[in-house]
Design a protein around this motif. Structure first.
Motif, PDB file in Angstrom:
ATOM      1  N   ASN A 342       0.828  -1.206   0.000  1.00  8.33           N
ATOM      2  CA  ASN A 342       0.000   0.000   0.000  1.00  8.33           C
ATOM      3  C   ASN A 342       0.863   1.257   0.000  1.00  8.33           C
ATOM      4  OD1 ASN A 342      -2.502  -1.399   0.207  1.00  8.33           O
ATOM      5  ND2 ASN A 342      -2.164  -1.679   2.402  1.00  8.33           N
ATOM      6  N   GLU A 343       0.550   2.162  -0.888  1.00 11.00           N
ATOM      7  CA  GLU A 343       1.099   3.525  -0.910  1.00 11.00           C
ATOM      8  C   GLU A 343       2.620   3.575  -1.008  1.00 11.00           C
ATOM      9  OE1 GLU A 343      -0.602   5.529   2.485  1.00 11.00           O
ATOM     10  OE2 GLU A 343      -2.525   5.768   1.465  1.00 11.00           O
ATOM     11  N   ALA A 344       3.241   2.611  -1.699  1.00 10.84           N
ATOM     12  CA  ALA A 344       4.685   2.668  -1.897  1.00 10.84           C
ATOM     13  C   ALA A 344       5.083   3.878  -2.732  1.00 10.84           C
ATOM     14  CB  ALA A 344       5.174   1.386  -2.571  1.00 10.84           C
ATOM     15  N   HIS A 345       4.120   4.403  -3.492  1.00 11.30           N
ATOM     16  CA  HIS A 345       4.412   5.549  -4.365  1.00 11.30           C
ATOM     17  C   HIS A 345       4.356   6.879  -3.626  1.00 11.30           C
ATOM     18  CE1 HIS A 345       0.074   5.108  -4.110  1.00 11.30           C
ATOM     19  NE2 HIS A 345      -0.079   6.346  -4.545  1.00 11.30           N
ATOM     20  N   LEU A 346       3.834   6.885  -2.387  1.00  9.70           N
ATOM     21  CA  LEU A 346       3.653   8.150  -1.674  1.00  9.70           C
ATOM     22  C   LEU A 346       4.912   8.564  -0.915  1.00  9.70           C
ATOM     23  CD1 LEU A 346       0.049   8.122  -0.159  1.00  9.70           C
ATOM     24  CD2 LEU A 346       0.863   9.118  -2.300  1.00  9.70           C
ATOM     25  N   CYS A 347       5.056   9.879  -0.752  1.00  8.01           N
ATOM     26  CA  CYS A 347       6.216  10.471  -0.079  1.00  8.01           C
ATOM     27  C   CYS A 347       6.194  10.143   1.409  1.00  8.01           C
ATOM     28  CB  CYS A 347       6.186  11.983  -0.294  1.00  8.01           C
ATOM     29  SG  CYS A 347       7.603  12.853   0.399  1.00  8.01           S
ATOM     30  N   CYS A 348       7.404  10.001   1.990  1.00  6.23           N
ATOM     31  CA  CYS A 348       7.521   9.749   3.434  1.00  6.23           C
ATOM     32  C   CYS A 348       7.451  11.036   4.242  1.00  6.23           C
ATOM     33  CB  CYS A 348       8.821   9.017   3.742  1.00  6.23           C
ATOM     34  SG  CYS A 348      10.308  10.037   3.516  1.00  6.23           S
ATOM     35  N   GLY A 349       7.492  12.195   3.558  1.00 10.74           N
ATOM     36  CA  GLY A 349       7.393  13.466   4.262  1.00 10.74           C
ATOM     37  C   GLY A 349       8.716  14.164   4.504  1.00 10.74           C
ATOM     38  N   LYS A 369       3.712   6.169   6.384  1.00 11.30           N
ATOM     39  CA  LYS A 369       4.665   5.342   5.642  1.00 11.30           C
ATOM     40  C   LYS A 369       5.219   4.221   6.514  1.00 11.30           C
ATOM     41  CE  LYS A 369       6.060   5.907   2.090  1.00 11.30           C
ATOM     42  NZ  LYS A 369       5.719   5.298   0.784  1.00 11.30           N
ATOM     43  N   LEU A 370       5.608   4.560   7.755  1.00 12.14           N
ATOM     44  CA  LEU A 370       6.172   3.554   8.650  1.00 12.14           C
ATOM     45  C   LEU A 370       5.162   2.466   8.984  1.00 12.14           C
ATOM     46  CD1 LEU A 370       8.278   5.774  11.075  1.00 12.14           C
ATOM     47  CD2 LEU A 370       9.150   4.022   9.508  1.00 12.14           C
ATOM     48  N   GLY A 371       3.896   2.828   9.066  1.00 10.16           N
ATOM     49  CA  GLY A 371       2.873   1.815   9.312  1.00 10.16           C
ATOM     50  C   GLY A 371       2.868   0.742   8.235  1.00 10.16           C
ATOM     51  N   HIS A 372       2.985   1.174   6.984  1.00  8.54           N
ATOM     52  CA  HIS A 372       3.013   0.207   5.869  1.00  8.54           C
ATOM     53  C   HIS A 372       4.312  -0.600   5.877  1.00  8.54           C
ATOM     54  CE1 HIS A 372      -0.631   1.907   4.366  1.00  8.54           C
ATOM     55  NE2 HIS A 372      -0.093   3.039   3.968  1.00  8.54           N
ATOM     56  N   LEU A 373       5.438   0.063   6.160  1.00 11.10           N
ATOM     57  CA  LEU A 373       6.719  -0.636   6.131  1.00 11.10           C
ATOM     58  C   LEU A 373       6.842  -1.633   7.284  1.00 11.10           C
ATOM     59  CD1 LEU A 373       9.057   2.396   5.300  1.00 11.10           C
ATOM     60  CD2 LEU A 373       8.519   0.483   3.781  1.00 11.10           C
ATOM     61  N   GLN A 374       6.399  -1.240   8.474  1.00 10.70           N
ATOM     62  CA  GLN A 374       6.546  -2.129   9.619  1.00 10.70           C
ATOM     63  C   GLN A 374       5.564  -3.286   9.581  1.00 10.70           C
ATOM     64  OE1 GLN A 374       6.463   0.951  12.695  1.00 10.70           O
ATOM     65  NE2 GLN A 374       8.644   0.638  13.052  1.00 10.70           N
ATOM     66  N   ALA A 375       4.534  -3.171   8.757  1.00 10.53           N
ATOM     67  CA  ALA A 375       3.621  -4.298   8.574  1.00 10.53           C
ATOM     68  C   ALA A 375       4.325  -5.484   7.921  1.00 10.53           C
ATOM     69  CB  ALA A 375       2.422  -3.865   7.728  1.00 10.53           C
ATOM     70  N   CYS A 388      15.434  10.760   3.537  1.00  6.49           N
ATOM     71  CA  CYS A 388      14.401   9.776   3.878  1.00  6.49           C
ATOM     72  C   CYS A 388      14.865   8.888   5.028  1.00  6.49           C
ATOM     73  CB  CYS A 388      14.072   8.909   2.663  1.00  6.49           C
ATOM     74  SG  CYS A 388      13.508   9.812   1.219  1.00  6.49           S
ATOM     75  N   ILE A 389      16.129   8.471   4.979  1.00  9.38           N
ATOM     76  CA  ILE A 389      16.664   7.577   6.008  1.00  9.38           C
ATOM     77  C   ILE A 389      16.589   8.239   7.386  1.00  9.38           C
ATOM     78  CG2 ILE A 389      18.803   6.502   6.838  1.00  9.38           C
ATOM     79  CD1 ILE A 389      19.504   6.131   3.782  1.00  9.38           C
ATOM     80  N   THR A 390      17.044   9.488   7.474  1.00  6.49           N
ATOM     81  CA  THR A 390      17.036  10.202   8.750  1.00  6.49           C
ATOM     82  C   THR A 390      15.616  10.447   9.245  1.00  6.49           C
ATOM     83  OG1 THR A 390      19.091  11.297   8.085  1.00  6.49           O
ATOM     84  CG2 THR A 390      17.884  12.257   9.940  1.00  6.49           C
ATOM     85  N   HIS A 391      14.728  10.848   8.317  1.00  5.21           N
ATOM     86  CA  HIS A 391      13.345  11.152   8.678  1.00  5.21           C
ATOM     87  C   HIS A 391      12.624   9.906   9.181  1.00  5.21           C
ATOM     88  CE1 HIS A 391       9.623  13.365   8.649  1.00  5.21           C
ATOM     89  NE2 HIS A 391       9.073  12.611   7.706  1.00  5.21           N
ATOM     90  N   LEU A 392      12.774   8.786   8.498  1.00  9.61           N
ATOM     91  CA  LEU A 392      12.112   7.551   8.909  1.00  9.61           C
ATOM     92  C   LEU A 392      12.682   7.031  10.225  1.00  9.61           C
ATOM     93  CD1 LEU A 392      11.890   5.721   5.448  1.00  9.61           C
ATOM     94  CD2 LEU A 392       9.977   6.690   6.746  1.00  9.61           C
ATOM     95  N   GLN A 393      14.011   7.137  10.392  1.00  8.53           N
ATOM     96  CA  GLN A 393      14.625   6.635  11.620  1.00  8.53           C
ATOM     97  C   GLN A 393      14.131   7.406  12.837  1.00  8.53           C
ATOM     98  OE1 GLN A 393      17.471   3.851  12.006  1.00  8.53           O
ATOM     99  NE2 GLN A 393      15.756   4.009  13.407  1.00  8.53           N
TER     100      GLN A 393
END
Length: 413
Positions: A342-349, A369-375, A388-393
């Motif tokens: 789901n929503e792999a095309h959307l920005c992580c912010g 985004k993290l909800g989809h990735l951690q699923a 992206c790496i810093t923001h997601l971490q």
């Protein structure tokens, strides 16, 4: 779309370029379905079609307002709309023009000006590295929001010393060497393993993206010219200094370097050099077919453990239209790489400095985004851009790494 430029913009480079882009738009609205800010805010003016309408009004003589500026500010410049658009509207270049014209007529509040100045002057400057080292030294004492912007210090490992016939230039940029020096070292080691030498440049610096997207386009062009001058001996070189490509391992930077030819197209001294540099620029992911083939024997019969959830940055999948390379070629080496259904095309912010300037929207997009990735129950989340790496971490405890670091660690093991 029919346009009628005001006399102020008729015949100007910005007016000519914007009009050509606007005429491609048919206002179909397909872009709104894939715009992250429209999905969150539900406002037509916070989607590509609405922003195009606002920019068209300005170009036709309407006086922009603070509201116009805010709607353009909220755009992530993720360029998802370009991937969706059936008419090929070059939205990314249009919004660069629109922001420039609006900012020239709408003064920003003092506080906003100060933050934007600090970002565009601080991030690409020589003072960023010592500031980051200081932040890492006291990271545990920092408040949560600030700590999320300061990655933990890691041992980057050694730079390979072998020299190969094949050589590429590896620009180190501005923030990445301070925030995550291991990415450049891992890149050099992985390339070394397949017979390619990564050359570092003693001069050069920020690719120009920070200042360009904060609407200091003239200062960004100065940085671009400085990089071209620093890289030119390698572009024109022979023997030990000749390179076959300029390889950039942060997709937010590679998309900018590939745009040098466009940005400097009217510069009589640099237009041809910029075009040649852009032609040589490659995102590191573009070398994955060669890397995978070169490392196949090293991984034969071995399967790295754990699921890797891959987040493709917008600058990779939309800005450069590069999709599927990480999943496919790391998969060929035995890695279990998965992309969210789901929503792999959307920005992580993250979106460059967006997470600082628009934190509420950025955090909503990150958590979504993290909800989809951690699923996917990953052992590691991987991406291809330092932002992206810093923001997601900053929003999860799962390790978030560049894919080349994951590959380098598996090689070492």
């Amino acid at each position: 779309m029919q346009t009628n430029l005001s006399p102020e913009y008729q015949g100007t480079p910005d007016g000519i370029a914007a009009e050509a882009i606007l005429r491609k738009c048919v206002h179909c609205g397909f872009c709104t379905a894939t715009c992250p800010t429209y999905q969150l805010l539900g406002d037509e003016l916070d989607g590509p079609r609405g922003r195009i309408y606002l920019m068209k009004q300005v170009l036709e003589g309407a006086e922009p307002t603070r509201a116009t500026q805010l709607h353009l500010d909220r755009c992530l410049t993720c360029r998802n709309c370009e991937s969706t658009c059936p008419s090929g509207v070059d939205y990314g270049h249009l919004v660069d023009i629109g922001r420039k014209l609006v900012d020239a007529k709408v003064p920003r509040p003092a506080g906003e000006r100060a933050v934007r100045w600090a970002l565009k002057e601080g991030l690409p400057s020589g003072g960023f590295a010592p500031a980051m080292r200081m932040g890492q030294a006291v990271r545990g004492l920092l408040p949560g929001k600030l700590r999320a912007k300061v990655p933990e210090r890691r041992d980057p490992g050694a730079w390979p010393q072998r020299r190969h016939t094949r050589k590429v230039l590896l620009p180190e940029g501005c923030v990445q060497p301070s925030m995550a020096p291991g990415i450049d070292r891992a890149t050099a080691r992985v390339l070394d393993a397949v017979g390619i030498t990564a050359l570092r440049v003693p001069a050069g610096g920020c690719c120009g993206a920070v200042k360009f997207h904060l609407n200091d386009q003239d200062a960004a062009k100065v940085q671009m010219r400085a990089n071209i001058d620093a890289w030119w001996p390698y572009v024109q070189g022979a023997g030990d200094t000749a390179v076959e490509a300029i390889v950039v391992n942060a997709s937010g930077c590679s998309v900018m370097v590939k745009d040098y030819g466009h940005v400097l197209r009217d510069d009589p001294a640099y237009a041809e050099k910029a075009r040649r540099v852009s032609g040589l620029a490659r995102d590191l992911t573009e070398l994955l077919p060669q890397i995978s083939a070169g490392l196949a024997s090293r991984f034969e019969g071995k399967k790295p453990s754990g699921v890797i959830a891959f987040h493709p940055p917008c600058t990779l999948q939309h800005g450069q239209q590069l999709r599927g390379l990480v999943e496919r070629h790391l998969g060929e080496l035995g890695f279990d790489v998965q992309v969210a259904a789901n929503e792999a095309h959307l920005c992580c912010g993250s979106a460059g400095t967006y997470s600082v300037l628009q934190p509420e929207i950025a955090v909503q997009l990150r958590d979504r985004k993290l909800g989809h990735l951690q699923a996917l129950a990953p052992a590691t989340i991987a991406s291809a851009n330092i932002g992206c790496i810093t923001h997601l971490q900053g929003g999860c405890s799962t390790p978030v790494r560049h894919w080349v670091e994951v590959l380098d660690e598996a090689l070492a093991a």
